[in-house]
Design an enzyme around this catalytic site. Structure first.
Site, short mmCIF file in Angstrom:
data_model
loop_
_atom_site.label_atom_id
_atom_site.label_comp_id
_atom_site.label_asym_id
_atom_site.label_seq_id
_atom_site.Cartn_x
_atom_site.Cartn_y
_atom_site.Cartn_z
N LYS A 84 2.25 -11.91 11.40
CA LYS A 84 1.48 -11.14 9.96
C LYS A 84 0.98 -12.12 9.26
O LYS A 84 1.44 -13.05 8.50
CB LYS A 84 2.48 -10.46 9.46
CG LYS A 84 2.32 -9.79 7.98
CD LYS A 84 3.30 -8.99 7.56
CE LYS A 84 3.05 -8.59 6.11
NZ LYS A 84 3.88 -7.97 5.45
C1 5RP Z 1 5.41 -11.15 1.45
C2 5RP Z 1 5.75 -10.18 2.67
C3 5RP Z 1 5.94 -8.92 1.67
O1 5RP Z 1 7.04 -8.49 1.35
C4 5RP Z 1 4.98 -7.68 2.20
O2 5RP Z 1 5.74 -7.23 3.47
C5 5RP Z 1 3.45 -7.81 1.97
O3 5RP Z 1 3.08 -6.53 2.25
P1 5RP Z 1 1.72 -6.16 1.24
O4 5RP Z 1 1.15 -7.47 1.07
O5 5RP Z 1 0.89 -5.46 2.12
O6 5RP Z 1 2.04 -5.29 0.11
O7 5RP Z 1 5.63 -10.01 3.67
O8 5RP Z 1 5.15 -12.42 2.41
#
Ligand code: 5RP
Length: 280
Positions: A173
Site C-alpha cells: 500500500k
Molecule cells: C497510515 C495508514 C492509515 O492509517 C490509513 O490506512 C490511510 O488511509 P488514507 O490515507 O486513505 O486515509 O495506513 O500509514
C-alpha cells in the site's frame, strides 16, 4: 504462494476485475477518534457492503463490526506510537499472527518507514512478520508510511515499495505521486493506493483513476471516503472507477446523483441500500 494464500488474496483482489476497493479505517491506532470515525460503528456499517476488504485494527473489529459481516478483513499489525509522541515513525508489532487467524483475517497490514531514523527496526520486524504470515498462509501487506517531512515522489515511493516486496510483502500500500507508473512497474507485487488527506471528491476520484490506469490493483482508501459529506455515495463512485474504469468525471456525476438521492431520502447519515449496478 500456496492454495490458502491464493484463496485469501482472491478475497481481497476480486478475480472478476483483478481489482480491489479496500476501505481503510485503521486510523485510530495512532490518531485516536479521527474525524469521521468518532462513532466508528455508525460510520463504518453503511460502507461495509461496498468494500472488498476492511482494513481495521483488531480492537475496532471486535467491538464495532458485526461478526456476521461477509466483508473480508485485513488487520493492522503495526503501531505502538501516537501523534503526541516523539517517535511516531518507530512502529512495532501490535498483533500476533495467532490472533489475526482467530479473528479470521485474510491478511495483515504493516508499516515500514524507509528513510526514517527507525527504518531498520520497522523493516526487520516486517520481514519477521512475513515469515510468520507465510507459515499460516496470511497475506502480508506492507504500508510504505511517509513522515511529514519526507518526499512523496516516485523515486522515494518506488524505493520503499520495491524494498517492501524484496523483504517479502505479498501486497504494497503506497501513496499516489507523479510518475506512479515507475512505482508500479518496479514493484513485482500488487499495489493499492492509499488515499491520503481528504481532498475534493473529484480530485480523489481522479487520483484513484490515475493510479489504476498506471497499474495499481485498486485503492486502500480511508479519509477520502469516510470524511466525505456522503461516504456511501463516495465509496460507490470509487468502486465505479476501480472496477469499471469509469472516468473521474462520470464517477463524480454518480457521486453527486447518489448523494442527492441519499439527501432526498433523508438518510444522509445512515446511507442508502447497495446498488447492484455499481457493486461488483
Ligand atoms: C497510515 C495508514 C492509515 O492509517 C490509513 O490506512 C490511510 O488511509 P488514507 O490515507 O486513505 O486515509 O495506513 O500509514
Amino acid at each position: 504462494m500456496d492454495w490458502g494464500m491464493k484463496n485469501r488474496l482472491s478475497k481481497i483482489i476480486k478475480p472478476k476485475t483483478g481489482r480491489s476497493v479496500m476501505l481503510a479505517v485503521d486510523h485510530g491506532y495512532f490518531l485516536g477518534p479521527t474525524s469521521g470515525l468518532e462513532d466508528f460503528r455508525a460510520s463504518v456499517t453503511p460502507l461495509l457492503s461496498f468494500a472488498d476488504t476492511l482494513f481495521v485494527t483488531r480492537g475496532m473489529l471486535r467491538t464495532c463490526v458485526d461478526p456476521n459481516t461477509d466483508v473480508p478483513v485485513m488487520l493492522r499489525a503495526s503501531g505502538g506510537t501516537s501523534i503526541l509522541g516523539k517517535e511516531l515513525l518507530h512502529e512495532g508489532v501490535t498483533l500476533s499472527v495467532e490472533d489475526a487467524i482467530r479473528l479470521n483475517a485474510v491478511g495483515i497490514g504493516y508499516s515500514i518507514l524507509v528513510g526514517a531514523d527507525w527504518e531498520r527496526d520497522t523493516i526487520l520486524d516486517f520481514a519477521r512478520y512475513v515469515d510468520e504470515a507465510e507459515r499460516y498462509g496470511l497475506i502480508a501487506m506492507a504500508v510504505t508510511a511517509v513522515g511529514k517531512d519526507m518526499a512523496k515522489d516516485a523515486r522515494y515511493l518506488a524505493l520503499a515499495s520495491r524494498m517492501a516486496a524484496e523483504h517479502g510483502a505479498h501486497m504494497v500500500k503506497t501513496y499516489y505521486c507523479e510518475g506512479f507508473e515507475k512505482v508500479v512497474d518496479t514493484c513485482p507485487v500488487p499495489i493499492v493506493m492509499a488515499g491520503g488527506k481528504k481532498i475534493p471528491e473529484l480530485d480523489a476520484l481522479t487520483m484513484a483513476f490515475n493510479a489504476v490506469s498506471a497499474g495499481a490493483v485498486g485503492v486502500d482508501m480511508g479519509r477520502n471516503i469516510f470524511q466525505s459529506d456522503s461516504p456511501v455515495a463516495m465509496i460507490q463512485a470509487v468502486r465505479a472507477v476501480v472496477h469499471e474504469n469509469t472516468t473521474p468525471k462520470e464517477a463524480f456525476q454518480l457521486f453527486q446523483e447518489l448523494s442527492e438521492k441519499e439527501a432526498r431520502a433523508g438518510k444522509k447519515s445512515s446511507g442508502v441500500a447497495a446498488d447492484d449496478s455499481v457493486k461488483v
